[in-house]
Write an enzyme that holds these catalytic residues in place. Structure first.
Site, PDB file in Angstrom:
ATOM      1  N   ASP A   1       0.349  -0.966   0.118  1.00  0.00           N
ATOM      2  CA  ASP A   1       0.359   0.131   0.189  1.00  0.00           C
ATOM      3  C   ASP A   1       0.742   1.291   0.153  1.00  0.00           C
ATOM      4  OD1 ASP A   1      -2.354   1.407  -0.248  1.00  0.00           O
ATOM      5  OD2 ASP A   1      -2.506   1.120   2.153  1.00  0.00           O
TER       6      ASP A   1
ATOM      7  N   HIS B   1      -5.034  -5.909   0.902  1.00  0.00           N
ATOM      8  CA  HIS B   1      -5.296  -3.926  -0.209  1.00  0.00           C
ATOM      9  C   HIS B   1      -4.082  -4.220  -0.723  1.00  0.00           C
ATOM     10  CE1 HIS B   1      -6.585   0.579  -0.474  1.00  0.00           C
ATOM     11  NE2 HIS B   1      -5.011   0.360   0.176  1.00  0.00           N
TER      12      HIS B   1
ATOM     13  N   HIS C   1      -6.862  -0.573  -8.269  1.00  0.00           N
ATOM     14  CA  HIS C   1      -7.206  -1.449  -6.717  1.00  0.00           C
ATOM     15  C   HIS C   1      -8.523  -2.272  -6.545  1.00  0.00           C
ATOM     16  CE1 HIS C   1      -8.942  -1.709  -3.093  1.00  0.00           C
ATOM     17  NE2 HIS C   1      -7.995  -2.602  -2.517  1.00  0.00           N
TER      18      HIS C   1
END
Length: 381
Positions: A175, A275, A261
């Site tokens: 991330d 994530h 994403h």
């Protein structure tokens, strides 16, 4: 009269990080509110309840705890908002992962009370931000919700982070690596950030600092966390994943990586991935879209492979033959309002589909040339 464009940076009121910081949670919550509502799922609560109890007792704070489901859905946010009303709480404290914290922020905003983030993993940059990502019941991206202020407190106990499975730290690195890739694109485009203005030099610089810290410390931090150790490398990566990436993405700006994403959440094959794993696919695809220098792409693929992040479609359950699925991903990623429109050039669906399909062969070739492992197919949960 036309609106004067502004440059702006937003941040939490206070950020606290150290080994054992959870033992001082009550001390830092007490000035914010006198009737806190604690939100944590059963697994997290089992880990933290004794420390939180002692901390709140020392600060003369009452304890009311509410459980949490899997995703920050609209229904879960509304449920927490009802609990705030029922308990008369004046501050809500999210303890856990990014979805717990996002739901807490959204519920606190709905009820007009203050909110606190206590991440138990360094897996996303959600804890510091003035926005929440809302998902559907089955984990697909639904919307961003923006708030007028950031959390009043973000408190990170690095021993808790080190005690968690290492996959969460790896996800946070994925991330956070996107932060600089996206922020520099936004700066080049002079586009609007999640903070509601153009980026300041400061926001872009914090994004770059996060990137530099991760390249220097990630591999050492991962090895330490495998043994549940807190070292200077772990401290540095936790700060990069949580604070610097949080400030950098929000005030430096998001671009293609996070939009991709969001598009990937529409592909059922990717459900169960973190994530950060999906964001890393977005980062590499953005580099391809930009026509980034071949050495930069090579370095990125080699580094993220060593970190343990996916950089091929195979590793997220897709293939180059899944053109229909990839087109749906691209359509979602380029939907009106998505952050891909902050890129310095227009990104259309056909170009994005081709870029996504191209990373398979590109990454495989780079990995083979570097003597790195071949991708392993992701088959779901």
């Amino acid at each position: 009269m036309s609106e004067v464009p502004i440059r702006t940076l937003i941040s939490p009121l206070r950020y606290v990080q150290s080994r054992g910081a959870l033992s001082r949670l009550g001390e830092f919550v007490a000035p914010i509110g006198t009737k806190p509502l604690l939100v944590a799922d059963d697994v997290v609560w089992e880990i933290v309840q004794d420390t939180v109890a002692e901390s709140f007792q020392a600060a003369n704070l009452p304890r009311a705890r509410e459980g949490f489901g899997t995703y920050a859905t609209a229904a879960e946010v509304d449920r927490l908002a009802r609990r705030i009303r029922e308990t008369g709480s004046d501050v809500i404290v999210g303890i856990g992962g990014g979805s717990t914290i996002d739901a807490v922020k959204a519920a606190g905003h709905l009820e007009g009370i203050r909110w606190v983030s206590v991440p138990t993993v360094a897996s996303t940059d959600a804890p510091c931000s003035a926005l929440s990502v809302i998902y559907t019941e089955d984990g697909a991206f639904e919307e961003y919700r923006f708030f007028p202020h950031n959390p009043d407190l973000v408190l990170v106990d690095t021993q808790l982070v080190a005690n968690a499975p290492v996959k969460f730290l790896v996800a946070g690195i994925g991330d956070a690596l996107a932060t600089w890739i996206e922020a520099r694109a936004v700066a080049k485009a002079n586009a609007t950030t999640m903070a509601g203005g153009l980026p300041l030099i400061t926001g872009t610089a914090l994004a770059e600092l996060s990137w530099k810290i991760l390249w220097e410390n990630s591999l050492a931090a991962i090895e330490a966390v495998k043994e549940h150790l807190v070292t200077p490398a772990v401290d540095a990566v936790v700060e990069a994943n949580t604070l610097l990436s949080g400030l950098g993405f929000e005030s430096g700006g998001l671009a293609a990586a996070h939009a991709i994403h969001n598009g990937l959440t529409a592909a059922p094959q990717t459900h169960g991935l973190t994530h950060g794993q999906k964001v890393n696919i977005g980062s590499l695809t953005q580099l391809v879209l930009e026509g980034a220098p071949s050495q930069e792409i090579r370095d990125f693929v080699e580094f993220t492979t060593r970190v343990g992040l996916p950089n091929t479609l195979t590793e997220i359950g897709l293939t180059t033959a899944d053109v229909g699925d990839l087109r749906r991903v691209a359509e979602a990623a380029t939907a009106p309002g998505e952050t891909i429109h902050a890129m310095p050039f227009e990104v259309r669906v056909p170009e994005l589909v081709d870029a996504l399909r191209s990373i398979e062969g590109l990454s495989r070739a780079i990995r083979a040339d570097a003597g790195l492992p071949e991708p392993v197919r992701y088959t779901g949960h």
